[in-house]
Write a protein that holds these residues in place. Structure first.
Motif: not given
Lengths: 317, 520
Positions: A191, A194-196
């Protein structure tokens, strides 16, 4: 005989008893799906129950109490999030500390605010939502009475919980929020890459679970009992955690599991009332919910798999 | 001239006690495959993690399409057009292929509701465009490793990657999957992407790269085109000295028989016969290699010989003493040392420090303990001694086993197993996953053992290793020894033929077996 036992009030009681369990269980689901174990549900529920009553004592309106209870649950949840997400302490230790703290806080403020230990004075409760006149005669009267007792006799949080369970269940599998939540508890690094934001996601999940546990407390004091007694949650937070597992970490499943516990509990109470008719020692009935727990555990939980990263603090880099 | 797609200028990255990247510079153009070659720990992954925003550099600059950039996070790298496929996949196992690909960039309808049909269409479109077929609704944990890697590549492409960094992508793949991957990488480059291929395997560089950047000890030590160099040249750059691909060895001096295996039969977990009556012996001063394709009974045989699995029939004797039913401990006491094929699972305890790992199996013996109490100073002394003797590169013996590179872990295992002075060394795939420098070291140790009069049983899937070390080669197929060769007697083709069930006098029987194999 059987109709005496399985009367509509047993089913109605099952739904009432299930409500605080389900709310807390769904809170546990959301929290664990994000990768944080929340055994502090018990303490958050207790604190919510207490603060709700105190708020109503001063404000007079039970709805103010409901909001206060949610905020109280969230405040303890903030501590849990800070300890387990930011400070990366062991989540079980943090949860245990909060449970002890909640017991101490409520006991202390009973003395300070109410002036004595034990139980508070009764406060105004939330009233049932519907009030239909029930026809006393006619072909449909018996059926109508059943429907009225089982489905139309409840208070707002009971209905709200059912509605919420459905919405949350759908959202977990169909929305961006749900997808990201599931990713956080399974593979937080995936997560993160991917920039979460893992920290933000986990904080909000823990706070959410605190709000739900607080509302569970509000249901206990402001809908069911009408007053607060020290230690009144009596392990419901832990049963909720079990319900979350029975329900395989889904809101719908959590509600179903809570309903099963609620039914066992309601049946047990009913059977005790009928002890003059049924000559079985009452201890057997007391056993019922626990036997059910064991049976369900053995049958269902063997195949349930927890989110992979649950309980593990996330280390960046 | 146009600016390079990506340029790395004098990037420096320090870790406590290590200079991982020392003023590293390299560039990358669209439409080329650049191999980043180096031994484990040379700083390749560190450099790419800097490019991908996972690490922030202590010095130096990055230029993307001619503009200076500071990559703050992986998210930022993705937004720039840099995608990376890590060695350990960043995939959420219980989620579907589509869910994993869109995670973080989900197409949504109102109120955050994911538009799954748009998502599925997008996935289908890129997978068609780049020839990466995959079922968009499959759950990740049901997919093979090769397929999962494909999903990782799709993930980067979905986010519009112009640069794709592959970190040791072949380490987890089967040879067929490797060929597939090379095809995919080539088609990506044909579509105008730039690919960075991190590896320590020379053959791969020769097979796939347009350009090679070689790193050693945190520095770029050379650059070449595979067409203008050869493996020996690349290996020299990578290791910093000449690498002997085929080890020099003295003629074997055979002594008395050490290991005698007679009619051994062993069952696997499913109670099926994995070893179907093997008979062979190993003498002092010789290396006997068991060559074969993985899964032909080698694992079970080794387990039976080392006391980890109970044989169903037959006998095993060590220097005349029956050890058929010996436990692992009795087997060690009898003089069998074992370098297991899976060093993480059986070779060592990753959570133990080097000293603890060094005495595993001997921990209850003098001088390491007395009356059940460990003797730390003695343990530390012996560990220091062996760490130096076997060239285990570590800052201290208190470092956890899991923190070492694969090569150093294997040296540690060798140091322990050879340190107890065995009669017989059983080495199962001792160089799996190691880089050339470490492989050379392991091979030298095995030959040194032989030359000092020990027996060595080598189990290997690598023909080169078998040919280089063995004095006798036993080819196994479906749990039987189908052929024996003396050293230098068989070509790779001969071995390959017998390993896959073909070959000479056994041909009739073997085809029958393989036909049966196909049916089940």
């Amino acid at each position: 005989m059987l109709s005496d036992i399985l009367s509509p009030d047993v089913f109605a009681a099952a739904m009432r008893i299930a409500t605080p369990l389900a709310l807390a269980a769904i809170g546990g689901t959301i929290c664990e799906r994000a990768g944080v174990v929340n055994i502090a549900l018990e303490g958050m529920m207790l604190f919510g129950a207490f603060v709700g009553v105190i708020a109503v004592t001063y404000a007079g309106n039970p709805w103010v109490g409901v909001f206060a209870a949610a905020a109280a649950g969230a405040s303890l949840a903030l501590m849990h999030a800070f300890a387990s997400v930011t400070l990366k302490t062991d989540q079980v230790v943090s949860g245990t500390a909060i449970n002890i703290l909640a017991g101490g806080l409520t006991g202390f403020f009973m003395e300070v605010i109410i002036g004595h230990p034990g139980t508070t004075d009764p406060v105004p409760r939330l009233v049932p939502v519907f009030d239909f006149p029930v026809p006393s005669a006619g072909f449909f009267a018996p059926m109508w009475r059943w429907i009225d007792v089982i489905f139309l006799s409840h208070t707002p949080i009971v209905y709200g919980t059912i509605l919420f369970a459905i919405v949350a269940h759908w959202a977990l599998f169909h929305t961006r929020w749900g997808l990201r939540l599931r990713a956080l508890g399974e593979h937080p690094r995936a997560a993160d890459t991917v920039g979460i934001s893992v920290v933000r996601g986990r904080y909000s999940a823990v706070l959410f679970s605190g709000v739900l546990a607080g509302l569970a407390g509000a249901n206990l004091t402001l809908e069911q009992v009408g007053s607060f007694t020290e230690g009144m949650t009596n392990g419901r937070g832990f049963i909720a955690l079990a319900a979350n597992i029975f329900g395989r970490w889904t809101p719908g499943g959590s509600y179903g599991a809570a309903l099963l516990f609620g039914f066992a509990e309601a049946l047990q109470t009913k059977l005790q009332l009928l002890r003059d008719v049924i000559t079985i020692p009452s201890q057997f009935f007391l056993m019922l919910p626990y036997v059910l727990t064991v049976v369900v555990l053995a049958g269902v939980v063997g195949r349930a798999v927890a989110p992979a990263a649950v309980g593990k603090p996330y280390e960046k880099g | 001239m146009d600016a390079a797609l990506l340029e790395v200028r004098e990037v420096t990255k320090r870790f406590p006690g290590v200079l991982a990247n020392d003023k590293v510079s390299m560039s990358l153009e669209s439409g080329e495959i650049v191999a980043l070659l180096g031994e484990n720990g040379a700083g390749k992954s560190t450099l790419m993690n800097v490019v991908y925003g996972l690490l922030s550099p202590d010095g130096g600059e990055l230029y993307y399409e001619g503009h200076p950039v500071k990559v703050r996070s992986p998210r930022h790298a993705i937004d720039l057009g840099i995608g990376m496929v890590h060695q350990h996949f960043m995939l959420v196992e219980p989620l579907t292929v589509t869910e994993n690909i869109v995670l973080g960039n989900e197409p949504t309808k109102i109120a955050g509701v994911i538009d799954f049909s748009t998502a599925r269409k997008a996935v289908a479109e890129i997978s068609k465009r780049y020839g990466l077929a995959v079922d968009p609704d499959a759950v990740i944990r049901d997919l093979s490793v090769g397929m999962q890697q494909r999903v990782e590549i799709l993930k980067a492409l979905y986010r519009g990657a112009k640069i794709l960094i592959l970190d040791e992508p072949t380490a987890v793949l089967t040879p067929q999957e490797v060929r597939e991957l090379f095809k995919v990488v080539r088609s990506l480059v044909d579509e105008g992407l730039a690919v960075v291929f991190i590896t320590h395997k020379l053959e791969e560089v020769m097979a796939v790269a347009d350009r090679v950047v070689v790193m050693r000890d945190g520095r770029v030590v050379g650059e070449a085109r595979p067409s203008e160099t050869d493996m020996a040249g690349l290996a020299r750059m990578m290791v910093g000295r000449d690498v002997v691909f085929r080890v020099e060895k003295k003629p074997s001096v055979r002594g008395e028989t050490i290991l005698e295996v007679d009619g051994l039969e062993v069952l696997d977990e499913r109670r099926l016969e994995a070893v179907r009556g093997m008979s062979f012996d190993v003498c002092a001063g010789e290396v006997v290699a068991l060559a074969g394709v993985s899964g032909n009974g080698q694992t079970e045989l080794v387990e039976a010989l080392t006391g980890l699995r109970r044989p169903a029939a037959g006998s095993v004797r060590l220097s005349g003493k029956d050890i058929t039913h010996a436990s692992a401990r009795q087997s060690i006491e009898a003089g069998v040392s074992h370098v297991p094929e899976d060093r993480h699972r059986r070779g060592m305890v990753l959570e133990f420090d080097l000293a603890e790992n060094m005495i595993l199996g001997d921990h209850r013996l003098e001088p390491f303990s007395r009356h059940g109490v460990m003797k730390p100073t003695e343990i530390a002394r012996v560990t220091e001694e062996r760490v130096a003797a076997y060239d285990v590169r570590t800052p201290s013996i208190r470092v956890l086993g899991g923190a070492l590179s694969g090569g150093n872990q294997q040296k540690l295992v060798l140091a322990r197993e050879l340190g107890r002075d065995p009669k017989l060394l059983i080495a199962a795939q001792p160089t799996r996953g190691l880089d050339v420098g470490a492989i050379e070291f392991v091979h030298q140790q095995i030959l040194a053992e032989r030359d000092s009069g020990k027996g060595v049983l080598l189990v290997s899937l690598e023909l080169e290793e078998v040919q280089g070390l063995a004095d006798r080669i036993l080819v196994v197929y479906e749990g039987r020894i189908v052929k024996e060769f003396a050293a230098g007697e068989a070509s790779d083709e001969d071995l390959g033929l017998y390993m896959t069930g073909g070959g000479g006098d056994k041909f009739a029987e073997s085809t029958e077996v393989s036909v049966k194999g196909l049916g089940t």
